[in-house]
Design an enzyme around this catalytic site. Structure first.
Site: not given
Ligand SMILES: NC(=O)c1ccc[n+]([C@@H]2O[C@H](COP(=O)([O-])OP(=O)(O)OC[C@H]3O[C@@H](n4cnc5c(N)ncnc54)[C@H](O)[C@@H]3O)[C@@H](O)[C@H]2O)c1
Length: 284
Positions: A120, A141, A153, A191
């Site tokens: 993000s 993104h 994005e 963001n």
């Molecule tokens: N939540 C949102 O609305 C949103 C929107 C767009 C982008 N993002 C981005 O997407 C990314 C993920 O966010 P999220 O909200 O899905 O997070 P989340 O915490 O829901 O999920 C992350 C996952 O990654 C796994 N993980 C951790 N270390 C790992 C590894 N070494 N290898 C494999 N898996 C691993 C965790 O077990 C978890 O299931 C971030 O960079 C975030 O900024 C989030």
């Protein structure tokens, strides 16, 4: 280059939506997470969301079953990244974690594979610099929920090639998305604009300007936003919001991005929003 085989690394909030939309559009998907429990939950979430699409008559039952069959789960990153055309990384918004994952991906993924991050806010240029293929590293993104929201994005790092950008744009379109190209700057466009609004809503709550429902109602009815900023923060995840604000604050060096202390307090309490059942609101 056509992209047919995709690995999604991280099966949390975003990873399961990205796997869902890719498989639904005929791609073969490998969903990778360190936690087997997360992988089980991710597949159950995808099945539940596909069922909802069947009920709404967006999909038929055969397409739902075929989508699920195209998704394989793996809890080993090294095995998961081999033999695919594209890896989309969606692990937590922590720079050091992403750097180490990209170092591994670069070592094990096929030479032609594009390595994309769903970050993000973290610099694509810096992530790419950890690899020997910076021209094939890009930001992809997706918005939350990934299977539904139209925007992708597409973020070009300094070294990202035109071919990589074109392949990523083409794939986004094949997934039914509208890609928008932006340059690599902290928080990109989405963001950079969204997080200060969410942060300001949390300051308004902390200072007792209004209750959460009132803040959200003002923004929904007054500004025509489909969701209020606090409900949206709960959907995104309060830990993710805090991580993004910290990147904006540090990288842009401007106190207007200072994360609200109340946001820090909620994250410290484990009140991370919907995924924890408790954030600014309480969920079943
Ligand atoms: N939540 C949102 O609305 C949103 C929107 C767009 C982008 N993002 C981005 O997407 C990314 C993920 O966010 P999220 O909200 O899905 O997070 P989340 O915490 O829901 O999920 C992350 C996952 O990654 C796994 N993980 C951790 N270390 C790992 C590894 N070494 N290898 C494999 N898996 C691993 C965790 O077990 C978890 O299931 C971030 O960079 C975030 O900024 C989030």
């Amino acid at each position: 280059m056509g992209i047919e085989r995709i690995a999604v690394v991280g099966g949390g909030t975003m990873g399961n939506g990205i796997a869902h939309v890719a498989a639904q559009h005929g791609k073969s998907v490998r969903l990778v997470d360190v936690s087997s429990e997360v992988l089980e939950r991710a597949v159950a979430t995808i099945a539940k969301n596909l069922d909802r699409q069947v009920r709404k008559e967006v999909l038929d039952e055969a397409a739902r079953d075929a989508t699920l069959e195209r998704i394989e789960t793996v809890n080993d990153l090294e095995a998961g990244a081999v033999g695919v055309d594209l890896v989309v990384e969606a692990v937590p918004e922590k720079a050091e974690l992403k750097y180490s994952i990209f170092e591994t991906l670069d070592r094990v993924a096929d030479e032609h594979a594009i390595l994309a991050s769903n970050t993000s806010s973290i610099s694509i240029t810096e992530i790419a610099a950890r690899t020997r293929r910076p021209e094939r590293v890009i930001g992809m993104h997706f918005m939350n929920p990934g299977q539904l929201m139209k925007l992708v994005e597409v973020i070009r790092g300094l070294a990202t090639s035109d071919d990589t950008t074109a392949a990523t744009v083409a794939l986004s379109e094949q997934l039914g998305k509208t890609p928008v190209e932006v340059n690599d700057f902290p928080g990109f466009v989405s963001n950079r604009v969204l997080m200060p609004m969410i942060n300001e809503a949390v300051f308004a709550l902390m200072e007792g300007v209004a209750e959460p429902e009132a803040i959200d109602t003002v923004m929904k009815l007054g500004m025509n936003h489909p969701m209020g900023p606090l409900a949206l923060a709960d959907l995104i995840g309060l830990d993710t919001c805090l991580n993004i604000l910290e990147v904006l604050h540090r990288e842009l060096g401007d106190d207007r991005y200072r994360p609200c202390p109340l946001l820090r307090k909620y994250v410290a309490a484990g009140w991370l929003g919907r995924k924890a059942g408790h954030g600014f609101y309480v969920y079943d």
